[in-house]
Enzyme design. Sequence first.
Site, PDB file in Angstrom:
ATOM      1  N   VAL A 192      84.003 -96.147  36.786  1.00  8.96           N
ATOM      2  CA  VAL A 192      82.986 -95.976  35.701  1.00  8.96           C
ATOM      3  C   VAL A 192      84.218 -96.367  34.227  1.00  8.96           C
ATOM      4  O   VAL A 192      83.635 -97.086  33.491  1.00  8.96           O
ATOM      5  CB  VAL A 192      82.559 -94.720  35.208  1.00  8.96           C
ATOM      6  CG1 VAL A 192      81.726 -94.709  34.105  1.00  8.96           C
ATOM      7  CG2 VAL A 192      81.133 -94.479  36.235  1.00  8.96           C
ATOM      8  N   GLU A 193      85.374 -95.638  34.316  1.00  7.61           N
ATOM      9  CA  GLU A 193      86.072 -95.803  33.087  1.00  7.61           C
ATOM     10  C   GLU A 193      86.660 -97.200  33.162  1.00  7.61           C
ATOM     11  O   GLU A 193      86.589 -98.038  31.787  1.00  7.61           O
ATOM     12  CB  GLU A 193      87.222 -94.857  33.031  1.00  7.61           C
ATOM     13  CG  GLU A 193      86.815 -93.367  32.964  1.00  7.61           C
ATOM     14  CD  GLU A 193      86.189 -93.123  31.475  1.00  7.61           C
ATOM     15  OE1 GLU A 193      86.413 -93.785  30.578  1.00  7.61           O
ATOM     16  OE2 GLU A 193      85.480 -92.116  31.302  1.00  7.61           O
ATOM     17  N   THR A 194      87.340 -97.738  33.932  1.00 10.31           N
ATOM     18  CA  THR A 194      88.002 -98.865  33.841  1.00 10.31           C
ATOM     19  C   THR A 194      87.936-100.087  35.045  1.00 10.31           C
ATOM     20  O   THR A 194      88.740-100.842  35.173  1.00 10.31           O
ATOM     21  CB  THR A 194      89.467 -98.729  33.612  1.00 10.31           C
ATOM     22  OG1 THR A 194      89.978 -98.234  34.875  1.00 10.31           O
ATOM     23  CG2 THR A 194      90.060 -97.877  32.337  1.00 10.31           C
ATOM     24  N   TYR A 253      76.610 -90.376  31.279  1.00  8.04           N
ATOM     25  CA  TYR A 253      77.785 -90.779  31.737  1.00  8.04           C
ATOM     26  C   TYR A 253      78.092 -89.869  32.941  1.00  8.04           C
ATOM     27  O   TYR A 253      78.514 -90.293  34.044  1.00  8.04           O
ATOM     28  CB  TYR A 253      78.855 -90.456  30.826  1.00  8.04           C
ATOM     29  CG  TYR A 253      80.312 -90.771  31.439  1.00  8.04           C
ATOM     30  CD1 TYR A 253      80.886 -91.873  31.389  1.00  8.04           C
ATOM     31  CD2 TYR A 253      80.914 -89.496  31.935  1.00  8.04           C
ATOM     32  CE1 TYR A 253      82.423 -91.864  31.825  1.00  8.04           C
ATOM     33  CE2 TYR A 253      82.207 -89.509  32.408  1.00  8.04           C
ATOM     34  CZ  TYR A 253      82.905 -90.782  32.390  1.00  8.04           C
ATOM     35  OH  TYR A 253      84.170 -90.704  32.843  1.00  8.04           O
TER      36      TYR A 253
END
Length: 323
Positions: free
Chosen positions: A119-121, A306
């Site tokens: 999800v982050e990168t 999130y």
Amino acid sequence: MKRIRTGIVVGSVMCASMAFANYDRTDAVLAMADRLEAQGVDRAFVLDVMAQANKLDSVLNAMRRPAERKAWRDYRPIFLKPERVEAAKGFYATHRETLERAESTYGVSIPVILAIIGVETYYGRNKGSFRVVDALATLAFDYPPRSAFFLRELEQLFLLSREETLDPVALKGSYAGAMGFGQFIPSSYRAYAVDFDKDGSRDLIGNPVDAIGSVANYLAVHGWDAAYGIAAPVQNGAPAVEKMEAAVKVERSSAALAALGVQGIPAEWAALPLDVLGLQGAAGDEYWVVTKNLYVITRYNRSPLYAMAVTQLAAEIENALGL
Ligand SMILES: [Ca+2]
């Protein structure tokens, strides 16, 4: 002729320096340099770095339209894609030994670590293209709603740079100054990064081994408990939800939720603190009973959307890997 040419040159130099010297010895920067000097950071170095920092309108614009303002039905499809699950499988194939070591060291499951980094990168594909010093300076000095928070992070950037021998001008990250595979802001980097390959430095940007260990450590330090799950769908959750898509506290008992009419709470969670999260799904309102582990994910990013995206992506990755 000569005078005119000289004038043009001087003029263009002045233009350039005005455009690229937003934080050159301003009162606020001088005060920051004093505070950092008191912590042993070279004052001239701080001023030199800050003279190179730019105010970026793109940072301010990004801050005003975060993805988390979307409803769940629009937010979920951004992250829950087959392509992202496929990318997780590739990252797992490359880093399986490291992921297994992180799971056994920190008690955080491999799919959850993979979901966070996904999800982050997108497994390191999108680590951010802003210069961190530009992002943090812009938010510290030109974004009043959160200036105190980002000023602290800017100062943390200098302390981090000294500790890890990083060049603060060269570091790249998100519009909010988050860096590397797991998108750690400077204070989190200093507090929770681990040297997971034991080479003497904590490198969350270029070293996926350190990044994997650090994501797991972050969740462990914030209270992750491998003994139970994260979220389960329930029926008749509406009476337990004051506001849809709002932050969860996870301080209610299973019995109290059942007394409100909530049905389908997993029996093995009967003794745990719980909460109910209401989401505006594609097929209508949906309700999830959640444990402290969902709250722990919100320590990584405050948004309950999130946290649910990470939770559901982890479940899909777990299925895909057959773990
Ligand atoms: Ca290392």
